[in-house]
Write a protein that holds these residues in place. Structure first.
Motif, mmCIF file in Angstrom:
data_model
loop_
_atom_site.group_PDB
_atom_site.id
_atom_site.type_symbol
_atom_site.label_atom_id
_atom_site.label_comp_id
_atom_site.label_asym_id
_atom_site.label_seq_id
_atom_site.Cartn_x
_atom_site.Cartn_y
_atom_site.Cartn_z
ATOM 1 N N ASN A 61 0.830 -1.211 0.000
ATOM 2 C CA ASN A 61 0.000 0.000 0.000
ATOM 3 C C ASN A 61 0.860 1.255 0.000
ATOM 4 O OD1 ASN A 61 -2.344 -1.458 -0.057
ATOM 5 N ND2 ASN A 61 -2.674 -1.364 2.157
ATOM 6 N N ARG A 62 1.975 1.229 0.746
ATOM 7 C CA ARG A 62 2.862 2.393 0.761
ATOM 8 C C ARG A 62 3.484 2.628 -0.611
ATOM 9 N NH1 ARG A 62 6.560 1.469 5.975
ATOM 10 N NH2 ARG A 62 4.916 1.304 7.504
ATOM 11 N N VAL A 63 3.923 1.551 -1.255
ATOM 12 C CA VAL A 63 4.519 1.683 -2.585
ATOM 13 C C VAL A 63 3.483 2.211 -3.570
ATOM 14 C CG1 VAL A 63 5.502 0.381 -4.517
ATOM 15 C CG2 VAL A 63 6.289 -0.070 -2.190
ATOM 16 N N ASP A 64 2.282 1.657 -3.522
ATOM 17 C CA ASP A 64 1.211 2.134 -4.408
ATOM 18 C C ASP A 64 0.894 3.603 -4.142
ATOM 19 O OD1 ASP A 64 1.001 -0.306 -5.644
ATOM 20 O OD2 ASP A 64 -0.738 -0.965 -4.469
ATOM 21 N N GLN A 65 0.865 3.990 -2.881
ATOM 22 C CA GLN A 65 0.590 5.388 -2.532
ATOM 23 C C GLN A 65 1.697 6.300 -3.051
ATOM 24 O OE1 GLN A 65 -2.188 6.497 -1.184
ATOM 25 N NE2 GLN A 65 -1.515 8.612 -1.187
ATOM 26 N N ALA A 66 2.956 5.877 -2.921
ATOM 27 C CA ALA A 66 4.071 6.683 -3.421
ATOM 28 C C ALA A 66 3.995 6.825 -4.938
ATOM 29 C CB ALA A 66 5.401 6.052 -3.013
ATOM 30 N N ARG A 67 3.645 5.741 -5.635
ATOM 31 C CA ARG A 67 3.502 5.814 -7.093
ATOM 32 C C ARG A 67 2.383 6.770 -7.485
ATOM 33 N NH1 ARG A 67 3.928 -0.591 -8.472
ATOM 34 N NH2 ARG A 67 6.181 -0.766 -8.231
ATOM 35 N N LEU A 68 1.274 6.689 -6.787
ATOM 36 C CA LEU A 68 0.147 7.572 -7.076
ATOM 37 C C LEU A 68 0.521 9.032 -6.837
ATOM 38 C CD1 LEU A 68 -2.827 7.939 -7.824
ATOM 39 C CD2 LEU A 68 -3.366 7.631 -5.395
ATOM 40 N N GLU A 69 1.219 9.311 -5.741
ATOM 41 C CA GLU A 69 1.624 10.696 -5.455
ATOM 42 C C GLU A 69 2.576 11.221 -6.527
ATOM 43 O OE1 GLU A 69 3.139 10.810 -1.479
ATOM 44 O OE2 GLU A 69 1.166 10.433 -0.601
ATOM 45 N N LYS A 70 3.495 10.378 -6.985
ATOM 46 C CA LYS A 70 4.417 10.811 -8.040
ATOM 47 C C LYS A 70 3.652 11.066 -9.330
ATOM 48 C CE LYS A 70 8.684 9.705 -10.439
ATOM 49 N NZ LYS A 70 8.557 10.904 -11.167
ATOM 50 N N LEU A 71 2.738 10.184 -9.672
ATOM 51 C CA LEU A 71 1.939 10.365 -10.885
ATOM 52 C C LEU A 71 1.133 11.653 -10.811
ATOM 53 C CD1 LEU A 71 0.983 9.049 -13.576
ATOM 54 C CD2 LEU A 71 -0.890 8.061 -12.231
ATOM 55 N N LEU A 72 0.514 11.909 -9.672
ATOM 56 C CA LEU A 72 -0.282 13.132 -9.513
ATOM 57 C C LEU A 72 0.588 14.381 -9.550
ATOM 58 C CD1 LEU A 72 -2.859 12.032 -6.809
ATOM 59 C CD2 LEU A 72 -3.266 12.416 -9.249
ATOM 60 N N SER A 73 1.764 14.325 -8.958
ATOM 61 C CA SER A 73 2.631 15.497 -8.980
ATOM 62 C C SER A 73 3.191 15.752 -10.377
ATOM 63 C CB SER A 73 3.771 15.346 -7.978
ATOM 64 O OG SER A 73 4.664 14.336 -8.391
ATOM 65 N N ASP A 74 3.414 14.689 -11.163
ATOM 66 C CA ASP A 74 3.899 14.869 -12.536
ATOM 67 C C ASP A 74 2.824 15.447 -13.450
ATOM 68 O OD1 ASP A 74 6.327 13.858 -11.796
ATOM 69 O OD2 ASP A 74 6.006 11.857 -12.652
ATOM 70 N N HIS A 75 1.582 15.185 -13.151
ATOM 71 C CA HIS A 75 0.484 15.627 -14.010
ATOM 72 C C HIS A 75 -0.453 16.573 -13.261
ATOM 73 C CE1 HIS A 75 1.774 12.764 -16.981
ATOM 74 N NE2 HIS A 75 1.772 11.813 -16.058
ATOM 75 N N ASP A 76 0.132 17.477 -12.502
ATOM 76 C CA ASP A 76 -0.647 18.450 -11.736
ATOM 77 C C ASP A 76 -1.244 19.497 -12.666
ATOM 78 O OD1 ASP A 76 -1.783 19.993 -9.814
ATOM 79 O OD2 ASP A 76 0.099 20.641 -8.895
ATOM 80 N N LEU A 77 -2.556 19.540 -12.722
ATOM 81 C CA LEU A 77 -3.229 20.481 -13.620
ATOM 82 C C LEU A 77 -3.152 21.929 -13.119
ATOM 83 C CD1 LEU A 77 -6.423 18.397 -14.458
ATOM 84 C CD2 LEU A 77 -4.367 18.707 -15.843
ATOM 85 N N PHE A 78 -2.919 22.113 -11.870
ATOM 86 C CA PHE A 78 -2.887 23.473 -11.303
ATOM 87 C C PHE A 78 -1.478 24.048 -11.265
ATOM 88 C CE2 PHE A 78 -6.654 21.466 -9.379
ATOM 89 C CZ PHE A 78 -7.614 22.303 -9.935
ATOM 90 N N ARG A 79 -0.486 23.295 -11.689
ATOM 91 C CA ARG A 79 0.877 23.788 -11.693
ATOM 92 C C ARG A 79 1.054 24.694 -12.913
ATOM 93 N NH1 ARG A 79 5.068 19.218 -12.298
ATOM 94 N NH2 ARG A 79 3.984 19.178 -14.281
#
Length: 85
Positions: free
Chosen positions: A63-81
């Motif tokens: 779950n931690r690894v999946d959460q880290a992957r999700l956070e990286k994916l979201l930060s790479d594709h941040d629509l508000f950046r």
């Protein structure tokens, strides 16, 4: 405190079982059989607890690894950046 309570409970239960088996009004063979059954029950309980703990730790790690992957994916594709040009 919970750790200490668990150990005290285990020691009291094992002592009570040992005393109960020692004072059984049956032959030594039957007492030995009951004692061996009790020992098997205790060791299998420890094994089951370890397997459950290991599985829970593995699921937590996944779950931690999946959460880290999700956070990286979201930060790479941040629509508000703001886009850098």
């Amino acid at each position: 405190m919970f750790y200490m309570q668990a150990w005290i409970s285990f020691v009291v239960a094992m002592a009570a079982m040992g005393i109960g088996i020692a004072y059984l009004p049956v032959s030594a063979w039957i007492r030995g059989f009951v004692a061996l059954g009790g020992l098997y029950l205790v060791t299998s309980s420890f094994t089951l607890a370890k397997v459950i703990r290991d599985r829970q730790e593995t699921e937590t790690m996944v779950n931690r690894v999946d959460q880290a992957r999700l956070e990286k994916l979201l930060s790479d594709h941040d629509l508000f950046r703001p886009e850098s040009v």
